[in-house]
Scaffold this active site. Structure first.
Site, PDB file in Angstrom:
ATOM      1  N   HIS A 138       0.837  -1.188   0.000  1.00  0.00           N
ATOM      2  CA  HIS A 138       0.000   0.000   0.000  1.00  0.00           C
ATOM      3  C   HIS A 138       0.879   1.248   0.000  1.00  0.00           C
ATOM      4  O   HIS A 138       1.834   1.342   0.770  1.00  0.00           O
ATOM      5  CB  HIS A 138      -0.931   0.005   1.210  1.00  0.00           C
ATOM      6  N   LYS A 583     -14.432   5.329   5.645  1.00  0.00           N
ATOM      7  CA  LYS A 583     -14.785   6.370   4.670  1.00  0.00           C
ATOM      8  C   LYS A 583     -16.286   6.399   4.427  1.00  0.00           C
ATOM      9  O   LYS A 583     -16.872   7.446   4.159  1.00  0.00           O
ATOM     10  CB  LYS A 583     -14.026   6.112   3.358  1.00  0.00           C
TER      11      LYS A 583
END
Length: 920
Positions: A138, A583
């Site tokens: 990532h 999110k």
């Protein structure tokens, strides 16, 4: 014996000395680069930042030229990096010192095993527990590999600081060498010129195995067995820690991950671990000079020695050396076979002439590669037994013990590689296969029930496959089938463990899992009885987590699924996504929904007689499930950890935790201890209270979700605020990973990947994903009835989950800075967009007040003085970088910087991320 704190007042004093010295050297180097007059600007900036005179600081920064910005931003980026190194060095020193010199010191693992030894099932638990850190690519590691290598040198030098002070080594020479490396790092490009490729990411992560992880995992496993033995528990072959990896196999949103990168990932792993064995055998060859005239080896060692191609006349009476030489020769052939390249370091590392490898004996007795790690271990065991027979048990310890332990853990590769793909890609591929085979013309239009009926029927049509050479395939389908074919070949070559799981991103239905099964069946990895690769759903959004129970209940009801699970020791893994759920619904909703989902999924597994194991997809920041690992694991629902847990480790977190073998050992020890404690201990003070706690959380989280979504998804100006009042555009152009910032063109918040979302909120110092919606939700509950604040305070004191939840908010708030955030807000073009900041500010202040009230604290981080001290020492430096970044963004957006100057913004992004330590 209680666990001693690693942070001591003496340690803080040493860190202060080191930081002062590092700062002095960096100042001298910078003065020489820009001159005394220019350096006075840096000094004035520092004074203003320490005084928190942000108005004047903004004015000074606005008058700095673009040319001056380069060195100034570099100075303030390097300084927090050097502070990080100092803190890491002293943590490693303290760990090493207490482990080796303090006889009263018991680490968490020792205490955990001691407590467990008295339990009836203690031995079974210790045999079965398995914690799997999974290293991912990532894109949150902003440091170049070159910078990391230079910091490693500085780290090693600072480890010698105490010796230099004490006169054990020359202080002057030590200072000169340290100065040299700081000068090199100050004059090295911080920012990558080009985007990383997947092959770079594979190579980069291997340095952590070479430098620390192989040693740390091996040492920890040995210590684990020894601690159990100390308490009367003889463990057979425990694997408390094994490693996982996504790099090379995670193609979700990354078109650059292919069959070739999957093969490369496995091949490089084999190369690294085989080189480790070869080096260990070289060391054993050099030292095992036992003479057969003095010590008679057993017949098996004599057999191994007789097969050696080492024909030196000086080795005639040294059977152990010749045996190690033969084993090493077989490893060389194994490396050629598995990696298609020779062990280049081998002959030179052993210290033999090349003629020893091409003697006539090699033609008559060709050296064969090992068929498996089991055969390699058998040869080592033969040597061990011979030493035991002769009373030479002391000689087993050291390199021989280490390499034998490493073989048990790693075999011929370092980490099991996960494959991952988005469910929509698999659906498109299966739809194409079904259409090409004239089974279903428009698969995607079918209902969920119809899809499952079609898929299960095809899975039962053994051994028929859907693809045909006569039917043309799309590039997407060709690519996907090539990856699965490579996975099968790697499993045949390296063993079943090399690729064990395939994760399905955005799992929303049972058909998503059966679609993957169809793809795996096409290449022979799935049949009616067995799935050689486990199908792992990843539930990410709030809605998907809420539906996970019903999805898994339906999936586990199918007979073919029961057969697959039965061949996997009755385990079914489920991955939980912390980033997208945050999110989607905010910090509280994400944390609580994940907690409830684990309870529900564990219960469903028990109903079906299946052990559900969880894979936690956590990031570095609180907004992506991060936080202290020990607390994160021990705050999971009781019963959710059976004996195995996996969790992602990524980006800057890999460097922080595994960049040094002592620190790596410490973090791995924490993971094992936390997992065992959560398995056997009901952490909550009174289990009968949990139902009332859940009711309270349900009420609070419902409000929090509404508050969060009202701003993020309902406010028409929020999207523009995020893109204008944060450096998201600049972050997206930073070369910090091979993967794009979004799966597709970004037109709304939902299309943005979680990492740039969190990363950008870290840069503008709002830390939005880690706290927004918390304050208002708790305030509403507190105002609802008298005594509710006291109830929350009681929950904080007695419920680990709730305590960890609030402690993470505490930490995030301490890293935020609303004065700086206000300046970012001024980057927005319209007043309506800028006004979004005031909604955020009100919620921030309310959240801070409520958290402190529940904790019954006067200030943030009262429970974490070491972090508080660390932030206090570094905040003035990277606060400056925020003001520099804001000014540079203004210039960039007003076309006052050319393309070459964009890297100045990237330098500030790097420095702020370095100062925060966990940014994505």
């Amino acid at each position: 014996m209680p666990l001693k704190k690693l942070e001591s007042s003496n340690n803080q004093a040493i860190i202060a000395e080191e930081v002062a010295l590092l700062k002095e050297m960096l100042e001298n180097i910078t003065r020489r680069m820009i001159g005394d007059d220019a350096f006075t600007v840096i000094e004035s900036i520092m004074v203003l930042s320490e005084k928190q005179d942000y108005i004047e600081l903004e004015k000074v920064v606005a008058n700095i030229s673009n040319q001056e910005m380069e060195v100034i931003s570099r100075y303030f980026s390097i300084l927090p990096l050097l502070i990080n190194i100092s803190e890491d060095v002293d943590l490693a020193y303290e760990i090493n010192y207490q482990n080796n010199t303090d006889t009263d010191y018991l680490g968490k693992l020792a205490l955990t095993i001691k407590d467990l030894a008295g339990k009836d099932n203690g031995k079974d638990i210790l045999e079965q527990v398995n914690v799997v850190p999974v290293l991912t690519a990532h894109p949150t590691q902003v440091q170049r590999k070159t910078i990391l290598e230079l910091t490693t040198h500085i780290h090693k030098l600072l480890r010698k600081y105490r010796d230099a002070k004490a006169g054990v080594i020359s202080l002057e020479k030590w200072r000169q060498e340290l100065y040299r490396y700081i000068e090199m790092i100050m004059q090295t490009d911080i920012i990558r010129e080009k985007k990383l490729q997947v092959k770079n990411e594979i190579k980069n992560v291997m340095q952590y195995y070479d430098g620390s992880l192989i040693q740390a995992v091996t040492k920890l496993t040995t210590e684990y067995k020894n601690l159990a033995q100390k308490h009367g528990l003889e463990l057979d072959n425990p694997k408390p820690i094994t490693m996982g990896m996504w790099i090379g196999g995670d193609r979700d949103g990354n078109p650059f991950v292919t069959a070739e990168t999957l093969c490369l990932s496995a091949t490089v792993q084999s190369e690294v671990i085989l080189n480790y064995y070869i080096d260990k055998l070289a060391a054993l060859y050099r030292t095992f000079s036992l003479s057969s005239t003095l010590v008679q080896p057993n017949s098996e060692v004599e057999r191994l020695a007789s097969l050696s191609q080492d024909q030196s006349i000086y080795r005639g009476n040294e059977p152990y050396r010749r045996a190690f030489h033969y084993i090493q020769s077989r490893l060389k052939q194994t490396q050629i076979q598995l990696t298609n390249q020779p062990a280049a370091r081998m002959s030179s590392s052993v210290g033999l002439s090349t003629s020893a490898w091409s003697s006539p004996a090699s033609l008559e007795n060709p050296i064969l590669a090992y068929d498996s790690p089991v055969d390699f271990k058998a040869d080592l065991k033969a040597i061990e037994q011979s030493l035991l027979d002769n009373g030479n048990s002391a000689l087993i310890e050291g390199d021989l013990r280490e390499v034998m332990q490493a073989v048990d853990i790693f075999g011929f590769f370092l980490a099991s590689i996960d494959m991952r793909q988005d469910s929509s890609v698999q659906e498109a591929c299966v739809a194409e296969l079904l259409k090409g085979a004239n089974i279903v013309d428009d698969y995607s239009s079918l209902s969920e029930t119809e899809k499952c009926d079609v898929l299960v029927q095809q899975l039962m049509e053994e051994p028929r496959t859907l693809s045909s050479a006569a039917v043309a395939k799309s590039d997407l389908l060709e690519k996907e089938l090539a990856i699965y074919t490579t996975a099968r070949e790697l499993k045949d070559k390296l063993g079943e463990e090399v690729i064990k799981q395939h994760i399905i991103s955005h799992t929303e239905s049972v058909s998503d899992m059966f679609e993957l099964a169809i793809m795996l069946k096409e290449v022979g990895l799935v049949d009616q009885q067995r799935a050689r690769v486990q199908i792992v759903p990843l539930f990410e959004t709030i809605e998907d987590l809420d539906n996970a129970r019903d999805i898994m209940a339906a999936y586990l009801s199918h007979d073919i699924v029961k057969s697959w699970i039965a061949t996997n020791r009755n385990y079914q893994e489920i991955m939980l996504g912390y980033s997208d759920s945050n999110k989607d619904g905010g910090y509280l909703a994400s944390g609580w929904t994940l907690y409830k989902a684990q309870n529900e999924l564990t219960a469903i597994g028990e109903e079906h007689g299946v052990k559900i194991t969880f894979f936690h997809g956590r990031g570095g920041t609180v907004g992506r499930g991060g936080g202290p690992s020990y607390d994160a694991i021990t705050s999971q629902p009781f019963g959710s950890i059976k004996d195995r847990i996996r969790l992602t480790e990524q980006g800057e977190i890999i460097e922080n935790k595994y960049g040094n073998k002592d620190v790596a050992y410490y973090h791995l020890e924490m993971l094992i201890s936390a997992s065992i404690n959560r398995m056997v201990t009901q952490m909550i003070t009174d289990p009968n209270e949990i139902d009332s706690f859940r009711e309270i959380m349900d009420s609070i989280v419902a409000d929090s979700n509404i508050i969060y979504r009202k701003l993020v998804f309902d406010n028409p100006h929020f999207y523009d605020y995020f893109f204008e009042a944060s450096p998201i555009k600049e972050v997206s152009s930073l070369n910090i990973g091979s993967r794009p910032a979004a799966r597709k063109t970004i037109t709304e918040i939902t299309g943005l990947r979680a990492i740039p979302w969190v990363f950008s909120w870290s840069q503008n110092r709002i830390m939005f994903p880690g706290w927004y919606g918390v304050g208002s939700a708790f305030k509403r509950y507190i105002d609802r009835a008298q005594g509710n604040l006291e109830r929350l305070q009681h929950m904080y004191q007695t419920w680990p989950f709730f305590h960890s939840l609030l402690s993470n908010v505490d930490m995030v708030l301490s890293k935020s800075n609303m004065n700086i955030a206000f300046q970012y807000a001024q980057l927005a073009e319209s007043q309506d967009v800028r006004d979004v900041f005031y909604e955020i500010l009100d919620e921030w202040q309310l959240t801070k007040n409520v958290i402190l009230a529940i904790q019954d604290h006067d200030d943030l981080l009262e429970d974490n003085p070491s972090l508080k001290h660390s932030l206090k020492s570094r905040l003035p430096y990277f606060n400056v970088l925020n003001y520099i970044q804001i000014e540079l963004i203004k210039r960039w957006r007003n076309n006052q910087l050319d393309e070459n100057d964009e890297k100045l913004i990237h330098t500030t992004i790097n420095g702020i991320a370095t100062g925060l330590r966990n940014s994505g």
